[in-house]
Write a protein that holds these residues in place. Sequence first.
Motif, PDB file in Angstrom:
ATOM      1  N   ARG A 236       0.787  -1.226   0.000  1.00  0.00           N
ATOM      2  CA  ARG A 236       0.000   0.000   0.000  1.00  0.00           C
ATOM      3  C   ARG A 236       0.824   1.284   0.000  1.00  0.00           C
ATOM      4  O   ARG A 236       0.366   2.310  -0.508  1.00  0.00           O
ATOM      5  CB  ARG A 236      -0.955  -0.008   1.206  1.00  0.00           C
ATOM      6  N   ASP A 237       2.010   1.258   0.572  1.00  0.00           N
ATOM      7  CA  ASP A 237       2.800   2.485   0.637  1.00  0.00           C
ATOM      8  C   ASP A 237       3.878   2.549  -0.441  1.00  0.00           C
ATOM      9  O   ASP A 237       4.783   3.381  -0.371  1.00  0.00           O
ATOM     10  CB  ASP A 237       3.436   2.622   2.026  1.00  0.00           C
ATOM     11  N   ASN A 238       3.764   1.670  -1.438  1.00  0.00           N
ATOM     12  CA  ASN A 238       4.745   1.670  -2.530  1.00  0.00           C
ATOM     13  C   ASN A 238       4.068   1.195  -3.809  1.00  0.00           C
ATOM     14  O   ASN A 238       4.451   0.194  -4.405  1.00  0.00           O
ATOM     15  CB  ASN A 238       5.942   0.771  -2.184  1.00  0.00           C
ATOM     16  N   SER A 239       3.025   1.917  -4.225  1.00  0.00           N
ATOM     17  CA  SER A 239       2.256   1.487  -5.389  1.00  0.00           C
ATOM     18  C   SER A 239       1.654   2.688  -6.115  1.00  0.00           C
ATOM     19  O   SER A 239       1.030   3.544  -5.495  1.00  0.00           O
ATOM     20  CB  SER A 239       1.130   0.539  -4.962  1.00  0.00           C
ATOM     21  N   GLU A 240       1.831   2.713  -7.428  1.00  0.00           N
ATOM     22  CA  GLU A 240       1.176   3.723  -8.256  1.00  0.00           C
ATOM     23  C   GLU A 240      -0.156   3.146  -8.726  1.00  0.00           C
ATOM     24  O   GLU A 240      -0.204   2.326  -9.639  1.00  0.00           O
ATOM     25  CB  GLU A 240       2.044   4.089  -9.464  1.00  0.00           C
ATOM     26  N   ASP A 241      -1.226   3.544  -8.067  1.00  0.00           N
ATOM     27  CA  ASP A 241      -2.520   2.916  -8.318  1.00  0.00           C
ATOM     28  C   ASP A 241      -3.590   3.997  -8.461  1.00  0.00           C
ATOM     29  O   ASP A 241      -3.276   5.136  -8.835  1.00  0.00           O
ATOM     30  CB  ASP A 241      -2.857   1.912  -7.203  1.00  0.00           C
ATOM     31  N   SER A 242      -4.844   3.668  -8.170  1.00  0.00           N
ATOM     32  CA  SER A 242      -5.932   4.629  -8.409  1.00  0.00           C
ATOM     33  C   SER A 242      -5.833   5.876  -7.551  1.00  0.00           C
ATOM     34  O   SER A 242      -6.494   6.870  -7.841  1.00  0.00           O
ATOM     35  CB  SER A 242      -7.292   3.949  -8.189  1.00  0.00           C
ATOM     36  N   ARG A 243      -5.024   5.859  -6.521  1.00  0.00           N
ATOM     37  CA  ARG A 243      -4.787   7.088  -5.753  1.00  0.00           C
ATOM     38  C   ARG A 243      -4.045   8.132  -6.592  1.00  0.00           C
ATOM     39  O   ARG A 243      -4.107   9.323  -6.302  1.00  0.00           O
ATOM     40  CB  ARG A 243      -3.960   6.758  -4.500  1.00  0.00           C
ATOM     41  N   PHE A 244      -3.353   7.670  -7.639  1.00  0.00           N
ATOM     42  CA  PHE A 244      -2.541   8.558  -8.470  1.00  0.00           C
ATOM     43  C   PHE A 244      -3.014   8.591  -9.923  1.00  0.00           C
ATOM     44  O   PHE A 244      -2.948   9.641 -10.562  1.00  0.00           O
ATOM     45  CB  PHE A 244      -1.072   8.120  -8.406  1.00  0.00           C
ATOM     46  N   ILE A 245      -3.477   7.469 -10.450  1.00  0.00           N
ATOM     47  CA  ILE A 245      -3.875   7.415 -11.863  1.00  0.00           C
ATOM     48  C   ILE A 245      -5.384   7.533 -12.035  1.00  0.00           C
ATOM     49  O   ILE A 245      -5.872   7.608 -13.164  1.00  0.00           O
ATOM     50  CB  ILE A 245      -3.384   6.129 -12.540  1.00  0.00           C
ATOM     51  N   GLY A 246      -6.130   7.557 -10.929  1.00  0.00           N
ATOM     52  CA  GLY A 246      -7.581   7.651 -11.012  1.00  0.00           C
ATOM     53  C   GLY A 246      -8.247   6.300 -11.209  1.00  0.00           C
ATOM     54  O   GLY A 246      -7.591   5.257 -11.274  1.00  0.00           O
ATOM     55  N   THR A 247      -9.569   6.315 -11.276  1.00  0.00           N
ATOM     56  CA  THR A 247     -10.303   5.071 -11.519  1.00  0.00           C
ATOM     57  C   THR A 247     -10.021   4.576 -12.931  1.00  0.00           C
ATOM     58  O   THR A 247      -9.636   5.345 -13.822  1.00  0.00           O
ATOM     59  CB  THR A 247     -11.812   5.276 -11.312  1.00  0.00           C
TER      60      THR A 247
END
Length: 228
Positions: free
Chosen positions: A178-189
């Motif tokens: 969770r603290d090392n991932s480029e996911d929907s928190r950054f790229i959106g849905t």
Amino acid sequence: MDLRRALRDNRGFILFLLGFLVFRTAVADWNPIPSGSMRPTLLEGDVVLVNRLAYDLKLPLTDVVLMPLGEPRRGDVVTLSSPAGGTRLIKRIVGLPGDRIAMQGDVLVLNGRPLAYRDSRSQGETVAPGWVVDAVRATEDLGGRSHPVQFLPRLPARRDFAEITVPPGQYFLLGDNRDNSEDSRFIGTVPREKLIGRAHHVLVSADWLGEDGWRLAPRFGRWATAIR
């Protein structure tokens, strides 16, 4: 004339290559894991099997959906083309269309209810050769589907965000690390058509990120294992 003869003489091999291309781009695929964003579920050096027909039948080499075949489920591990540039990623679906998603201090809140975490334990985690940080691993209950997650408390990360509602036809994805991932928190849905397929097994695995730098050691215990 020479080209025609070459095509005729190698027709079987050419048909095999075309069939293999269609198989990999429309039916099933295998993908190496290059980063630690899905730790501890998936490790660098894992090669995962991906069912490209889990959700949609697509025109090969495109995102054009010809026919829907199944519905993505909360908890599925999927490969996708990032909406923010097209990079291929692998993440876990945590939010379906219409779900309300928030995060408070690394705790995922789904439809107004914080998820439950159990079996929490601390250990050292190698994030690069020679760089070991404190990590916390736990089991997250995602609507009846349990899976491991990892937190890296001392690394800067986006651990909080206000509630959003996942739009129709889109999905909210997170990495298990969770603290090392480029996911929907950054790229959106992520729109459904960007989902490539569902990763369901680790095919083979080798450790190439040892404490002393580059190495290649098979991890036989991970071969042919189902992905939770």
